[in-house]
Design an enzyme around this catalytic site. Structure first.
Site, PDB file in Angstrom:
ATOM      1  CB  VAL A   1     -14.291  -5.502   1.038  1.00 15.95           C
ATOM      2  CG1 VAL A   1     -15.777  -5.201   0.895  1.00 15.95           C
ATOM      3  CG2 VAL A   1     -13.781  -4.983   2.382  1.00 15.95           C
TER       4      VAL A   1
ATOM      5  CB  ILE B   1     -10.955 -14.971  -1.799  1.00 15.14           C
ATOM      6  CG1 ILE B   1     -11.834 -13.904  -1.135  1.00 15.14           C
ATOM      7  CG2 ILE B   1     -11.532 -16.362  -1.564  1.00 15.14           C
ATOM      8  CD1 ILE B   1     -13.239 -13.876  -1.624  1.00 15.14           C
TER       9      ILE B   1
ATOM     10  CB  ALA C   1     -15.118 -15.757  -8.651  1.00 17.82           C
TER      11      ALA C   1
ATOM     12  CE1 TYR D   1     -14.894 -17.373 -13.702  1.00 14.61           C
ATOM     13  CE2 TYR D   1     -16.382 -17.970 -15.497  1.00 14.61           C
ATOM     14  CZ  TYR D   1     -16.162 -17.362 -14.275  1.00 14.61           C
ATOM     15  OH  TYR D   1     -17.191 -16.744 -13.617  1.00 14.61           O
TER      16      TYR D   1
ATOM     17  CE  LYS E   1     -17.063 -18.817 -10.894  1.00 17.38           C
ATOM     18  NZ  LYS E   1     -17.542 -18.224  -9.632  1.00 17.38           N
TER      19      LYS E   1
ATOM     20  N   GLY F   1     -21.397   5.208 -32.843  1.00 23.29           N
ATOM     21  CA  GLY F   1     -22.010   5.161 -34.161  1.00 23.29           C
ATOM     22  C   GLY F   1     -21.175   4.438 -35.197  1.00 23.29           C
TER      23      GLY F   1
ATOM     24  CB  ILE G   1     -27.131  -6.668 -12.728  1.00 20.80           C
ATOM     25  CG1 ILE G   1     -26.344  -7.065 -11.481  1.00 20.80           C
ATOM     26  CG2 ILE G   1     -27.682  -5.248 -12.653  1.00 20.80           C
ATOM     27  CD1 ILE G   1     -25.017  -6.387 -11.344  1.00 20.80           C
TER      28      ILE G   1
END
Length: 315
Positions: free
Chosen positions: A33, A51, A72, A142, A146, A191, A208
């Site tokens: 973490v 990281i 990431a 991005y 990757k 709505g 997920i």
């Protein structure tokens, strides 16, 4: 019992992986973490900060057999960085490859990298599907970062014993989702009439819980080694169908006005919102047949069940 290191353990996906791995007795979880926090059922929690290439993973990798790298720099819609690609590379490329190199030194057997369908591209003509082995065509910083991380990992695999598993999910949804999907939920909940009642595109999504199930399958499946897999629910929806599905799952039907997609695209172009229109009106379908066949896997939940689970409901 195998020892699994998970990065990004407090994120949207990471938290779900923590919950999923807690149900699998053959795996012991070690969580990485950014800052001190309390995490569910973990053997250890290691605070590693932001990281990057300078992180020392030594203690976290002790006795670990598999790394699940979910951390990431995520896709930023309104990136204010002077050079976004440089910022993505610091974490998504340099940080990833540093972790993988240290994993090799620590004797880790398998490295599961959570990539993105953006490596394949941003859109594909209706009726066609991205495949795991297609030539990559990322369109933004991005996606480029990757892809570069994937390429670096495969080079490491080619010259070492580390097994690489790459998973490219499309849009991931579930309880606590953020970003565009969360915004869509808010509009349906309020709505607000939406001019999206006549879109005939198709987009692949992955709930997920389905993605977590796939990740866990890849931890020790022998045929996952050094492969790229696309993730998905196995059923594609138009934007109209998705909004209606969200409404049904929420118990509050979506108010949709049938405006032709061509008119919406023209209006978006005049307002400088073509990219947003592409996400709402364009198609992005993925072929998960390789994933299902090679791993003897199928999504445990339908897209309808996944949407219900977004709101703590079940069929």
């Amino acid at each position: 019992m195998s020892r699994v290191l998970l990065t990004g353990a407090t994120g949207f996906l990471g938290a779900a992986v923590v919950h999923g791995l807690a149900k699998v007795e053959r795996h012991t979880l070690v969580a990485a973490v950014r800052r001190p926090c309390s995490i569910g059922k973990c053997a250890q929690v290691h605070v590693v900060g932001d990281i990057g290439a300078a992180v020392n993973w030594g203690d976290a990798l002790a006795d670990v057999s598999t790394v699940i790298h979910a951390a990431a720099r995520a896709h930023v819609m309104r990136d204010e960085a002077a050079d976004p690609l440089v910022e993505y590379r610091k974490i998504n490329v340099a940080g990833t490859l540093s972790l993988a190199e240290q994993a090799i030194s620590a004797g880790v057997r398998r490295f599961i990298y959570i990539s993105s369908i953006k490596v394949n591209g941003e859109a594909i003509p209706l009726g066609q599907r991205f495949r795991a082995d297609d030539k990559p065509a990322p369109q933004d910083p991005y996606g480029i970062s990757k892809l570069e991380a994937e390429q670096g990992l495969m080079k490491l695999a080619a010259k070492t014993d580390l097994e690489i598993v790459i998973i490219r999910p499309p849009l991931v949804y579930g309880p606590g989702v953020k970003g565009n999907f969360a915004n869509m939920i808010k509009l349906v909940e309020k709505g607000i009439p939406l001019p999206l009642g006549a879109t005939h595109n198709k987009r692949s999504l992955v709930g997920i819980d389905n993605l977590v199930d796939l990740i866990i399958r890849c931890v020790d499946h022998p045929d996952a080694a050094n492969q790229i897999f696309l993730a998905g629910d196995g059923k594609d929806l138009s934007t109209t169908e998705l909004l209606r599905g969200v409404g049904v799952a929420m118990g509050k039907p979506a108010r949709l006005i049938p405006v032709p997609a061509g008119m919406l695209q023209l209006g978006a172009a005049l307002l400088g919102k073509s990219a947003m229109a592409q996400r709402l009106l364009g198609s992005l379908q993925v072929d998960i047949s390789k994933t299902c066949e090679r791993l003897d896997w199928k999504p445990p939940y339908t897209v309808e069940e996944g949407l219900m689970r977004c709101f703590g409901r079940s069929n």
